[in-house]
Scaffold this active site. Structure first.
Site, mmCIF file in Angstrom:
data_model
loop_
_atom_site.group_PDB
_atom_site.id
_atom_site.type_symbol
_atom_site.label_atom_id
_atom_site.label_comp_id
_atom_site.label_asym_id
_atom_site.label_seq_id
_atom_site.Cartn_x
_atom_site.Cartn_y
_atom_site.Cartn_z
ATOM 1 N N CYS A 35 0.831 -1.208 0.000
ATOM 2 C CA CYS A 35 0.000 0.000 0.000
ATOM 3 C C CYS A 35 0.871 1.265 0.000
ATOM 4 C CB CYS A 35 -0.937 -0.010 1.209
ATOM 5 S SG CYS A 35 -2.072 1.386 1.216
ATOM 6 N N CYS A 94 0.268 4.970 6.957
ATOM 7 C CA CYS A 94 -0.379 4.737 8.250
ATOM 8 C C CYS A 94 0.622 4.056 9.198
ATOM 9 C CB CYS A 94 -1.623 3.879 8.067
ATOM 10 S SG CYS A 94 -2.674 4.487 6.726
ATOM 11 N N CYS A 137 0.420 0.287 10.245
ATOM 12 C CA CYS A 137 -0.055 -0.754 9.327
ATOM 13 C C CYS A 137 1.026 -1.655 8.735
ATOM 14 C CB CYS A 137 -0.848 -0.103 8.195
ATOM 15 S SG CYS A 137 -1.662 -1.361 7.186
ATOM 16 N N CYS A 197 -16.423 -9.702 5.400
ATOM 17 C CA CYS A 197 -15.799 -8.415 5.110
ATOM 18 C C CYS A 197 -14.517 -8.591 4.310
ATOM 19 C CB CYS A 197 -15.522 -7.698 6.430
ATOM 20 S SG CYS A 197 -14.808 -6.065 6.186
ATOM 21 N N CYS A 200 -19.510 -6.871 3.440
ATOM 22 C CA CYS A 200 -18.874 -5.620 3.836
ATOM 23 C C CYS A 200 -17.557 -5.518 3.078
ATOM 24 C CB CYS A 200 -18.634 -5.660 5.346
ATOM 25 S SG CYS A 200 -17.678 -4.280 5.972
ATOM 26 N N CYS A 257 -19.674 1.373 8.840
ATOM 27 C CA CYS A 257 -18.887 0.734 9.896
ATOM 28 C C CYS A 257 -17.662 1.606 10.087
ATOM 29 C CB CYS A 257 -18.495 -0.673 9.459
ATOM 30 S SG CYS A 257 -17.325 -1.454 10.586
ATOM 31 N N ARG A 284 -17.898 -3.305 18.029
ATOM 32 C CA ARG A 284 -17.109 -4.512 17.716
ATOM 33 C C ARG A 284 -15.770 -4.548 18.420
ATOM 34 N NH1 ARG A 284 -16.987 -4.508 12.175
ATOM 35 N NH2 ARG A 284 -19.174 -5.008 12.451
#
Ligand code: SAM
Ligand code: DTB
Ligand code: SF4
Length: 330
Positions: A53, A57, A60, A97, A129, A189, A261
């Site tokens: 990616c 972040c 991550c 998801c 999702c 979400c 969650r």
């Protein structure tokens, strides 16, 4: 008590600072009033496109710029994804998801393939999702047309702390995608991570953003940072279980009807610690022995925990809706 979206920062601080056992009691009471406390929604995650990616972040494992040992994997094939979804369904999961390590969705063949996967999983009777990064309004609509039920897009932390964690996009970018998801009629979400080096104030501010949205997100994942070697946050301190419980309980009090969650971090929690989170109002988990790239308790371990605690996986909302409309027709 009604569902409110006019919470002030002061009121939220007051809830957050309530003595812990009192807060758990308060949250548990509201949870009982608004939800069936015996039911926990079981969502299964699958990383359909892993690693590489372009974003930075700081937490991550999938950011290309950090040496985390996570390899790059191209978008999975639809058949493989559907096979995995079927296994999840057989294990009692009602939401599936699919996550992709993308900064944003691009209008290319990969997106068309994801739309096809959404269609396939939806036809299997599961709630679908996706979490694919930033979306335009048109892309959100295309996902909705393919049968997408919910979209996960986290705020992660407060607006103020955001720039310490991510520099390649802004907090406002996140809000814009969330608005696009809402406009397309897809369930939202949206939650965050604790353990990023944020202050209590930052946590309160993030909860304030969520709880003052015009409509509360239908689900709010609370993640504990899974520290990843090679990322800037690799040596952050382990999240204290009491902080996790406090965060969940506060989210429950502010957004009583939302699915809260208990997300990343369960692998490091005992059954007793998770039970406290359920008492404090958590009513959803991610299942499957992997989250996206990091370990998670197995279906079997979760099954044993559910039996011990007297919990059961909740039915898909969409099944419930179909059931209710049948009742109305009769
Ligand atoms: N790329 C998309 C995005 O950023 O929205 C979707 C996938 S991204 C991995 C989904 C979420 O996983 C992030 O927003 C973050 O909240 C969570 N996450 C990622 N790494 C994590 C970690 N090490 N610990 C806890 N949560 C993490
Ligand atoms: C969310 O809030 N947590 C999940 C899901 N949404 C996509 C992801 C957790 C990822 C943890 C790190 C990993 O396994 O790569
Ligand atoms: Fe990319 Fe999402 Fe990871 Fe950020 S959280 S690096 S956008 S996969």
């Amino acid at each position: 008590m009604d569902i409110r979206n006019n919470w002030t920062l002061g009121e939220i601080k007051e809830v957050y600072d309530t003595p812990l056992l009192e807060l758990i009691y308060k949250a548990g009471t509201l949870h009982r009033k608004f939800n069936n406390t015996a039911e926990v929604q079981v969502c299964t995650l699958l990383s359909i496109k892993t690693g590489g990616c372009s974003e930075d972040c700081a937490y991550c494992p999938q950011a290309a710029r950090y040496d985390t040992g996570v390899g790059v994997q191209a978008l999975m094939k639809k058949d493989e994804v559907l096979e995995y979804a079927q296994k999840a369904k057989n294990a009692g999961s009602t939401r599936f998801c699919m996550g992709a390590a993308w900064r944003e969705v691009r209008d290319n063949r990969d997106f068309d393939r994801v739309l096809d996967m959404v269609k396939g999983v939806n036809e299997m009777g599961m709630e679908v999702c996706c979490t694919l990064g930033m979306l335009t309004e048109t892309q959100a609509q295309k996902l909705a047309d393919a049968g997408l039920y919910a979209y996960n897009h986290n705020l992660d932390t407060s607006k103020e702390h955001y720039k310490e964690i991510i520099s390649t996009r802004t907090f406002e970018d996140r809000i814009e995608t969330l608005d696009n998801v809402r406009k397309a009629g897809v369930s939202v979400c949206c939650g965050g991570i604790i353990g990023l080096g944020e202050t209590h104030e930052d946590r309160i501010k993030m909860l304030h953003t969520l709880a003052t949205m015009e409509t509360h997100p239908e689900s709010v994942p609370i993640n504990a940072l899974v520290p990843i070697k090679g990322t800037p946050l690799a040596s952050n301190e382990k999240v204290d279980i009491w902080d996790m419980v406090r965060m969940i309980a506060t989210a429950r009090v502010l957004m009583p009807a939302t699915m809260v969650r208990l997300s990343a971090g369960r692998s490091d929690m005992s059954g007793a610690e998770q039970a406290l989170c359920f008492m404090a109002g958590a009513n959803s988990i991610f299942a499957g022995d992997k989250l996206l790239t990091t370990p998670n308790p197995s279906f079997d371990e979760d099954n044993t925990m559910f039996q011990l605690l007297g919990l059961q996986p909740r039915k898909a909302f969409k099944e419930e809706k179909a059931y209710l409309s049948e009742m109305v027709e009769v």
